[in-house]
Structure formats: structure tokens, C-alpha cells
Design a protein around this motif. Structure first.
Motif, short mmCIF file in Angstrom:
data_model
loop_
_atom_site.label_atom_id
_atom_site.label_comp_id
_atom_site.label_asym_id
_atom_site.label_seq_id
_atom_site.Cartn_x
_atom_site.Cartn_y
_atom_site.Cartn_z
N LYS A 115 30.46 -54.43 40.50
CA LYS A 115 30.75 -53.16 40.70
C LYS A 115 30.52 -51.91 39.67
O LYS A 115 30.01 -50.90 39.84
CB LYS A 115 32.08 -52.73 41.82
N LEU A 154 27.10 -51.66 38.41
CA LEU A 154 26.48 -50.51 39.41
C LEU A 154 26.76 -49.14 39.33
O LEU A 154 25.74 -48.15 39.26
CB LEU A 154 26.48 -51.21 40.88
N THR A 161 24.42 -45.79 38.16
CA THR A 161 24.31 -44.52 38.61
C THR A 161 24.49 -43.30 37.61
O THR A 161 24.19 -42.29 37.74
CB THR A 161 25.36 -44.31 39.81
N LEU A 164 18.16 -47.90 43.11
CA LEU A 164 19.50 -48.43 43.17
C LEU A 164 19.70 -48.41 44.92
O LEU A 164 20.17 -49.12 45.33
CB LEU A 164 20.54 -47.55 42.64
N TYR A 211 17.70 -51.38 45.97
CA TYR A 211 18.78 -52.68 45.71
C TYR A 211 19.83 -52.97 46.69
O TYR A 211 19.96 -53.97 47.31
CB TYR A 211 19.35 -52.56 44.27
N HIS A 212 20.45 -51.62 46.83
CA HIS A 212 21.45 -51.91 48.12
C HIS A 212 21.02 -52.15 49.41
O HIS A 212 21.82 -52.83 50.10
CB HIS A 212 22.37 -50.61 48.09
N TYR A 238 20.22 -55.97 49.35
CA TYR A 238 21.41 -56.83 49.11
C TYR A 238 22.20 -57.05 50.43
O TYR A 238 22.62 -58.02 50.75
CB TYR A 238 22.28 -56.31 48.04
N ARG A 239 22.35 -55.59 50.92
CA ARG A 239 22.99 -55.67 52.38
C ARG A 239 22.31 -56.76 53.20
O ARG A 239 23.02 -57.40 54.05
CB ARG A 239 23.41 -54.46 52.89
#
Length: 355
Positions: A176, A179, A183, A200, A203-204, A207-208
Motif C-alpha cells: 500500500k 501504491l 500516486t 493506476l 491496475y486497481h 487487481y480487484r
């Protein structure tokens, strides 16, 4: 006066099908006779309608090459009472002339002739449930590849802008804190920052989605279908929950392999051989393999060496006369042997036994 319908009950038809998205090329043979080669709509119902019209009650044996269309075509044809094989394209004998003049009708005739001669062996056709479970696991693998790809794009964006990763973040694990740093990092231009923000977001999202899919895959292992065999597989050092799902969905039923030799041939953990006269040489691993399973077992073999003392002893012995990569392939083959034994005999693995 009623029209008399001719029965072809004593006739066996051998049908080769070249399957494509928009149309199929179909060749029909019986005995030494080539009846017809024709194109039809891409569905089994059209073939059944043709055979019911011109060859009612005939015995039908058909085959098509394994393609991206899967096994639903074979299941549908089998539901009509037809024998249907799904064959590996590499197993269909071909001539130089056929290679030079490759068309759909040529391919369908080649399949039909080879089928008629009895030279074709079909692939295992899994159940619809197993095929669905297999697709779910493979989808998770693709999502993981997508995640790696977007990670590399993010790192590439930083590298292109001349920004070095802090030493504590220069590893495969994305915390975290890392990441958050991504940002906040300053890029040379506003557009560069926009690119980073968009990457990003991607990516999120992936990933989720990857986590949700992983939960569904792990849920498979708790189902009645895989629970007991999955527990047996996890008694083998190096085999985890996800690998257990992969093994069980890809093999479906290990008892369909009459011997370990046939299972090993399917997975591909064996060398190519060149034997002629007095010369007998073994080369690299065969290109005929189940790519995903072979790769997974080699990866698991490294864990097996670390967690099974007997396998470690064997590995240390092997690296005295071969490279580490070759040695771990031998360990992977022994690991596959244990998997075969455990699933076939419904017995847990006994730690520390090497044969």
C-alpha cells in the motif's frame, strides 16, 4: 401410395469436419467411396439434417480437429448417437502435396480418410462442469498475466521519465505504501502524470477483479466435487490449493490414464528420443505437452525440494551430474508420479519416500 424409405442401417459413414466460425467443410466416406465434400452452416443440426435426409439410420463416425471452439460440437454430435473424436491436429498424417495445397475441403477429406483407416485417437472430452471449472481457473491465470503487464507499464513509465524506484519498493511485492508513493510521485509533465493515474486505475480494476476471481477458484476446492481429492493433493509438499484446482480440472479423472507413463506423456515431462542402429540419444523435453501443467509442476518442484527432505537428498544427488534446471525437471516428474499414486489410490502422500 407411400414412398419407401431406404435404410442405411448396415452402412458406416466416416465424416471429416473442418470447423470454422462461418462455415464447416464436411467430407463423407464409406468403404473406399468418397460420397461428397460440401460446405454447411457452422452447427451440428445442419449435419444431422443432411445425414437424416440422405443416409437415414446409418452408423456415423466423425472427427474434427481440436480448436478454440472446444468440445460442445462433439457433445452435440454424440447426443445424436454419432461417434465423434476431437483430435490433435499434429496427430493427423499429411502429405507434402496436402501441405502445399491446404484448403478446407482438403483438410476435411484428410480427416475423413485417416479416421476411416483407424489411425486417429481422440482427445479426452471433459464434462461440461469440468470444462467450466477449467475455464474459470484459466481466466484467473490470464488476469494474473494482465496484472503483470500493467505493472510493467507503470514501471516503464517511471523509467522513461528517468525516475528511479526507491530501494524498499524495488521488488515484486506492491505494498500500500508503494501504491501511495506512485500516486504522489512527480512526473516531468501533466500528461505524464495523467498517464500514471490512468495506469493506476487500470491496475486497481484488474487487481480487484483478480481477487474476486481467485475467491471463486478457491471456492471450487471446497465443493463436493473436488474437496476430498484436493485434500489428498495438499499432503504432497509443494502442492498448494490453487495448483490442486488446476490439476483436478485439467486431468478431470486420473484413472483415464492406464499408466503413469501415459500421464507423463500427456503432461510432457519426458525427453525426446533419437534411436537409430547403435545410437540412442535423448534430447530436450518433448514439445508435445500440456503447457500449463508442465510449467506448474516444475514451479512446484522447487517448493517440494525445500519442504521434503527425501526430495532434497535426491535433488542434491542429481545436481552432481546435471544442471539445476535439469535436476528440477526430474524432481517434477517424481512429483507427478506422487500425484498419480495419490489420486489413483485415494491415499495421502507419505513424507520422505523417494523411489
Amino acid at each position: 401410395m407411400e414412398k419407401k424409405v431406404t435404410s442405411f442401417a448396415s452402412l458406416t459413414l466416416y465424416i471429416g469436419i473442418d470447423v470454422h466460425k462461418k462455415q464447416w467443410s464436411v467430407s463423407v466416406y464409406s468403404g473406399q467411396i468418397h460420397h461428397r465434400t460440401f460446405s454447411q452452416p457452422p452447427n451440428p443440426e445442419a449435419l444431422k439434417a443432411y445425414l437424416d435426409k440422405y443416409f437415414p439410420m446409418a452408423k456415423v463416425v466423425c472427427a474434427y480437429e481440436a480448436t478454440r471452439f472446444g468440445f460442445w460440437i462433439a457433445r452435440k454430435l454424440q447426443s445424436y448417437g454419432y461417434d465423434c473424436l476431437v483430435v490433435n491436429p499434429a496427430d493427423i498424417p499429411t502429405t507434402h502435396q496436402e501441405n502445399q495445397n491446404k484448403t478446407d475441403p482438403v483438410d476435411s477429406r484428410k480427416i475423413a480418410r485417416t479416421l476411416q483407416s483407424g489411425l486417429l485417437t481422440g482427445s479426452h472430452i471433459p464434462s461440461e462442469i469440468t470444462e467450466g471449472d477449467r475455464q474459470l481457473f484459466r481466466y484467473r491465470k490470464r488476469l494474473w498475466s494482465d496484472l503483470i503487464r500493467v505493472k510493467n507499464r507503470i514501471k516503464g513509465t517511471l523509467m522513461f521519465s528517468g525516475i528511479e524506484l526507491p530501494a524498499q519498493y524495488d521488488n515484486a511485492y506492491w505494498s500500500k505504501a508503494f501504491l501511495r508513493w506512485l500516486t504522489e510521485v512527480e512526473l516531468p509533465s501533466a500528461s505524464g502524470k495523467d498517464t500514471m493515474n490512468l495506469l493506476l486505475i487500470q491496475y486497481h480494476l484488474i487487481y480487484r477483479h483478480f481477487l474476486d476471481t481467485s475467491i471463486k477458484v478457491r471456492k471450487l476446492l471446497r465443493s463436493t466435487r473436488y474437496k476430498d481429492q484436493g485434500r489428498l493433493l495438499r499432503t504432497i509438499p509443494g502442492i498448494g490449493p490453487l495448483t490442486s484446482v488446476q490439476i483436478l480440472t485439467e486431468l478431470e479423472d486420473v484413472k483415464r490414464f492406464s499408466s503413469f507413463k501415459k500421464l507423463n506423456s500427456f503432461v510432457g515431462l519426458k525427453p525426446t528420443t533419437h534411436s537409430s542402429g547403435e545410437h540412442d540419444r535423448k534430447g530436450h523435453l518433448t514439445i508435445r505437452r500440456h503447457k500449463a501443467l508442465r510449467s506448474a509442476l516444475v514451479e512446484c518442484a522447487w517448493q517440494t525440494v525445500q519442504n521434503d527432505p527425501a526430495m532434497l537428498v535426491k535433488y542434491e544427488e542429481l545436481i552432481q551430474r546435471m544442471t539445476k534446471k535439469r535436476a528440477v525437471v526430474v524432481i517434477a516428474k517424481k512429483l507427478l508420479s506422487r500425484i498419480y499414486y495419490v489420486l489413483k489410490n485415494n491415499q495421502p502422500y507419505e513424507l520422505g519416500i523417494v523411489k
